[in-house]
Design an enzyme around this catalytic site. Structure first.
Site, PDB file in Angstrom:
ATOM      1  N   ARG A  20       0.720  -1.102  -0.680  1.00 25.77           N
ATOM      2  CA  ARG A  20      -0.225  -0.284   0.298  1.00 25.77           C
ATOM      3  C   ARG A  20       1.056   0.996   0.099  1.00 25.77           C
ATOM      4  O   ARG A  20       1.051   2.425   0.611  1.00 25.77           O
ATOM      5  CB  ARG A  20      -0.962  -0.371   1.154  1.00 25.77           C
ATOM      6  CG  ARG A  20      -1.961  -0.945   0.912  1.00 25.77           C
ATOM      7  CD  ARG A  20      -2.801  -0.960   0.002  1.00 25.77           C
ATOM      8  NE  ARG A  20      -3.812  -1.880   0.776  1.00 25.77           N
ATOM      9  CZ  ARG A  20      -4.380  -2.764   0.510  1.00 25.77           C
ATOM     10  NH1 ARG A  20      -3.724  -3.722  -0.720  1.00 25.77           N
ATOM     11  NH2 ARG A  20      -5.334  -3.723   0.344  1.00 25.77           N
TER      12      ARG A  20
ATOM     13  N   GLU B  94      -4.707   3.409   6.448  1.00 25.55           N
ATOM     14  CA  GLU B  94      -4.228   4.075   4.673  1.00 25.55           C
ATOM     15  C   GLU B  94      -5.424   5.185   4.322  1.00 25.55           C
ATOM     16  O   GLU B  94      -5.165   5.325   2.881  1.00 25.55           O
ATOM     17  CB  GLU B  94      -5.529   1.883   4.710  1.00 25.55           C
ATOM     18  CG  GLU B  94      -4.709   1.748   3.403  1.00 25.55           C
ATOM     19  CD  GLU B  94      -5.773   1.135   1.813  1.00 25.55           C
ATOM     20  OE1 GLU B  94      -6.173   1.416   1.480  1.00 25.55           O
ATOM     21  OE2 GLU B  94      -5.762  -0.289   2.422  1.00 25.55           O
TER      22      GLU B  94
ATOM     23  N   SER C  38     -10.156  -1.335   3.341  1.00 26.07           N
ATOM     24  CA  SER C  38     -10.069  -0.851   4.544  1.00 26.07           C
ATOM     25  C   SER C  38      -9.330   0.636   5.311  1.00 26.07           C
ATOM     26  O   SER C  38      -8.509   1.121   4.456  1.00 26.07           O
ATOM     27  CB  SER C  38      -8.299  -2.162   4.928  1.00 26.07           C
ATOM     28  OG  SER C  38      -9.200  -2.669   3.519  1.00 26.07           O
TER      29      SER C  38
HETATM   30  N1  EPU Z   1     -10.228 -10.786  10.037  1.00 23.04           N
HETATM   31  C1  EPU Z   1     -10.979 -11.221  11.804  1.00 23.04           C
HETATM   32  N2  EPU Z   1     -11.761  -9.912  11.591  1.00 23.04           N
HETATM   33  C2  EPU Z   1     -12.885  -9.773  10.996  1.00 23.04           C
HETATM   34  C3  EPU Z   1     -12.495  -9.588   8.969  1.00 23.04           C
HETATM   35  C4  EPU Z   1     -10.930 -10.769   9.618  1.00 23.04           C
HETATM   36  O1  EPU Z   1      -9.945 -11.717  12.436  1.00 23.04           O
HETATM   37  O2  EPU Z   1     -13.886  -8.927  10.304  1.00 23.04           O
HETATM   38  C5  EPU Z   1      -9.719 -11.735  10.078  1.00 23.04           C
HETATM   39  C6  EPU Z   1      -9.186 -13.392   9.857  1.00 23.04           C
HETATM   40  O3  EPU Z   1      -8.524 -14.029  10.230  1.00 23.04           O
HETATM   41  C7  EPU Z   1      -9.125 -13.094   8.119  1.00 23.04           C
HETATM   42  C8  EPU Z   1      -8.290 -11.884   7.979  1.00 23.04           C
HETATM   43  O4  EPU Z   1      -8.357 -10.953   9.039  1.00 23.04           O
HETATM   44  O5  EPU Z   1      -8.328 -14.370   7.865  1.00 23.04           O
HETATM   45  C9  EPU Z   1      -7.267 -11.549   6.936  1.00 23.04           C
HETATM   46  O6  EPU Z   1      -8.889 -10.786   6.107  1.00 23.04           O
HETATM   47  P1  EPU Z   1      -9.814 -10.001   5.009  1.00 23.04           P
HETATM   48  O7  EPU Z   1      -9.035 -11.396   4.016  1.00 23.04           O
HETATM   49  O8  EPU Z   1     -10.727 -10.334   4.858  1.00 23.04           O
HETATM   50  O9  EPU Z   1      -8.501  -9.500   4.578  1.00 23.04           O
HETATM   51  P2  EPU Z   1      -7.924  -8.051   5.028  1.00 23.04           P
HETATM   52  O10 EPU Z   1      -6.404  -7.980   5.259  1.00 23.04           O
HETATM   53  O11 EPU Z   1      -8.531  -7.529   5.952  1.00 23.04           O
HETATM   54  C10 EPU Z   1      -7.127  -7.367   3.152  1.00 23.04           C
HETATM   55  C11 EPU Z   1      -6.485  -5.742   2.384  1.00 23.04           C
HETATM   56  C12 EPU Z   1      -7.812  -5.357   0.927  1.00 23.04           C
HETATM   57  C13 EPU Z   1      -7.963  -6.676   0.588  1.00 23.04           C
HETATM   58  C14 EPU Z   1      -8.077  -8.356   0.947  1.00 23.04           C
HETATM   59  C15 EPU Z   1      -8.462  -9.149   0.129  1.00 23.04           C
HETATM   60  C16 EPU Z   1      -5.551  -4.136   3.319  1.00 23.04           C
HETATM   61  C17 EPU Z   1      -5.216  -2.822   4.901  1.00 23.04           C
HETATM   62  N3  EPU Z   1      -6.979  -4.950   3.307  1.00 23.04           N
HETATM   63  O12 EPU Z   1      -7.249  -6.811   3.580  1.00 23.04           O
HETATM   64  O13 EPU Z   1      -8.272  -4.387   0.709  1.00 23.04           O
HETATM   65  O14 EPU Z   1      -9.605  -6.659  -0.350  1.00 23.04           O
HETATM   66  O15 EPU Z   1      -6.844  -7.643   1.696  1.00 23.04           O
HETATM   67  O16 EPU Z   1      -7.213  -9.280  -0.112  1.00 23.04           O
HETATM   68  O17 EPU Z   1      -4.363  -4.799   2.774  1.00 23.04           O
HETATM   69  C18 EPU Z   1      -8.824  -2.391   0.847  1.00 23.04           C
HETATM   70  O18 EPU Z   1      -7.289  -2.212   1.062  1.00 23.04           O
HETATM   71  O19 EPU Z   1      -9.260  -0.765   0.848  1.00 23.04           O
HETATM   72  C19 EPU Z   1      -8.902  -3.663   0.473  1.00 23.04           C
HETATM   73  C20 EPU Z   1     -10.502  -3.732   1.195  1.00 23.04           C
END
Ligand code: EPU
Length: 333
Positions: free
Chosen positions: A157, A328, A232
């Protein structure tokens, strides 16, 4: 203050700008830069900003159009897009033309011009993998400059435009290097594999992947047309091995992604959820019920209210885990 920005930011915050100019070409942008005397703000799709106040100045809304197949080789195709092209329209164009590389990035809100700034990424792919070069206008001189991939210093990012060159250039066009079939599919993300398996697809095409990502995103992330949000709100923190070991002993269920350099990336959503914030609502603000990392505007929240919530969340995570979450989303003040 005469232009409402409510329709131009995905948080749906009501704020006003003195003036609003839609930019449709590089020549027009150069002319505007020469004449402008007030402070100005560069707006893409408004999907990564939080408006704290009315803006005392001019909003330049980047609307430079056009997707073009520039060059076709045996295995690769160079595709260009104007800064104002909607990101998802670009992805759909690539998928329809069987050009591989963008499909995992389906349905990300925002515009092409903003995409390299923060190296957008999702479901196992970052834009840096398909980025070739970009054209930008230098604000101080109005001169056009081409930036090659290595000059962008892409990180998670992150790019040179968020650091050394912050506020110095306006991106006007981006070129992508995409693949012709047979494509190298990116299936590492577990949720994509589950959706494909559920649909009985064992030989996926890039269209199948795009559809799977669209399904996952639509189920998990709120549509800004229904509930204001900017995806995010924080970055996923990357911590050192020492802090990780001590946290992991305390929280054996802590999800973690080891990085090649020995650091460990943690899901901010998990940390926020552990602090009890998931699905919490304060007035018209809150965190999303299905994704704790997504801050939302349920109706008429002010930017300052969402910002105050973000600060509270940062403080909880700092207290409980000794981790500072970095925002972010860009704060516009
Ligand atoms: N999780 C929780 N609680 C929640 C949601 C998720 O504990 O409410 C945990 C779970 O363990 C899950 C992990 O967080 O496995 C990762 O969650 P998720 O796959 O939803 O991804 P994220 O890390 O929250 C990142 C990006 C997103 C992107 C997704 C999918 C960042 C800041 N965000 O989110 O990007 O869509 O991965 O690849 O890196 C954005 O940048 O605006 C964005 C949406």
């Amino acid at each position: 203050m005469n232009k409402s920005l409510r329709a131009f930011n995905t948080f749906g915050i009501e704020a006003y700008a003195d003036q609003f100019i839609e930019i449709n070409s590089v020549a027009q942008l150069q002319g505007v830069l020469q004449e402008i005397t007030q402070p100005f703000y560069i707006l893409g799709g408004g999907s990564n900003i939080l408006l704290l106040n009315d803006l005392k100045g001019v909003v330049l809304k980047m609307s430079i159009p056009a997707i073009k197949i520039e060059q076709t080789f045996k295995h690769t195709v160079y595709l260009s897009a104007g800064a104002g092209v909607n990101w998802h329209q670009l992805v759909l164009f690539a998928v329809e033309n069987d050009l591989g590389g963008l499909e995992n990035l389906s349905l990300i809100p925002g515009t092409v011009g903003a995409s390299p700034m923060q190296n957008i990424g999702a479901y196992g792919v970052e834009i840096k993998e398909v980025f070739h070069r970009l054209e930008a206008v230098e604000i101080a001189t109005g001169k056009i400059k081409i930036f090659r991939k290595k000059e962008l210093a892409f990180g998670y990012r992150n790019s040179v435009f968020k650091n050394k060159l912050k506020g110095k250039y306006i991106i006007t066009k981006v070129w992508f290097k995409l693949s012709k079939p047979p494509h190298r599919l990116r299936l590492s993300y577990g949720a994509i594999q589950s959706v494909l398996a559920d649909s009985g697809i064992d030989q996926p095409t890039i269209r199948d992947i795009s559809n799977a990502v669209i399904k996952i995103r639509s189920e998990k992330l709120p549509d800004p047309r229904d509930i204001g949000n900017a995806g995010s709100f924080f970055k996923n923190p990357v911590i050192g091995p020492k802090l990780f070991t001590s946290l992991y002993q305390q929280y054996p269920k802590l999800p973690h992604y080891p990085q090649p350099d020995g650091t460990v990336k943690l899901p901010a959503a998990w940390l926020i959820e552990q602090c009890g914030w998931k699905g919490k609502r304060i007035g018209d603000t809150g965190t999303h019920i299905r994704q704790a990392l997504v801050l939302v505007n349920y109706g008429n929240a002010k930017g300052a209210e969402i910002h105050a919530l973000a600060l509270k969340i940062q403080e909880s995570v700092r207290q409980k885990f000794k981790i500072s979450l970095e925002m972010e989303v860009n704060i516009w003040d």
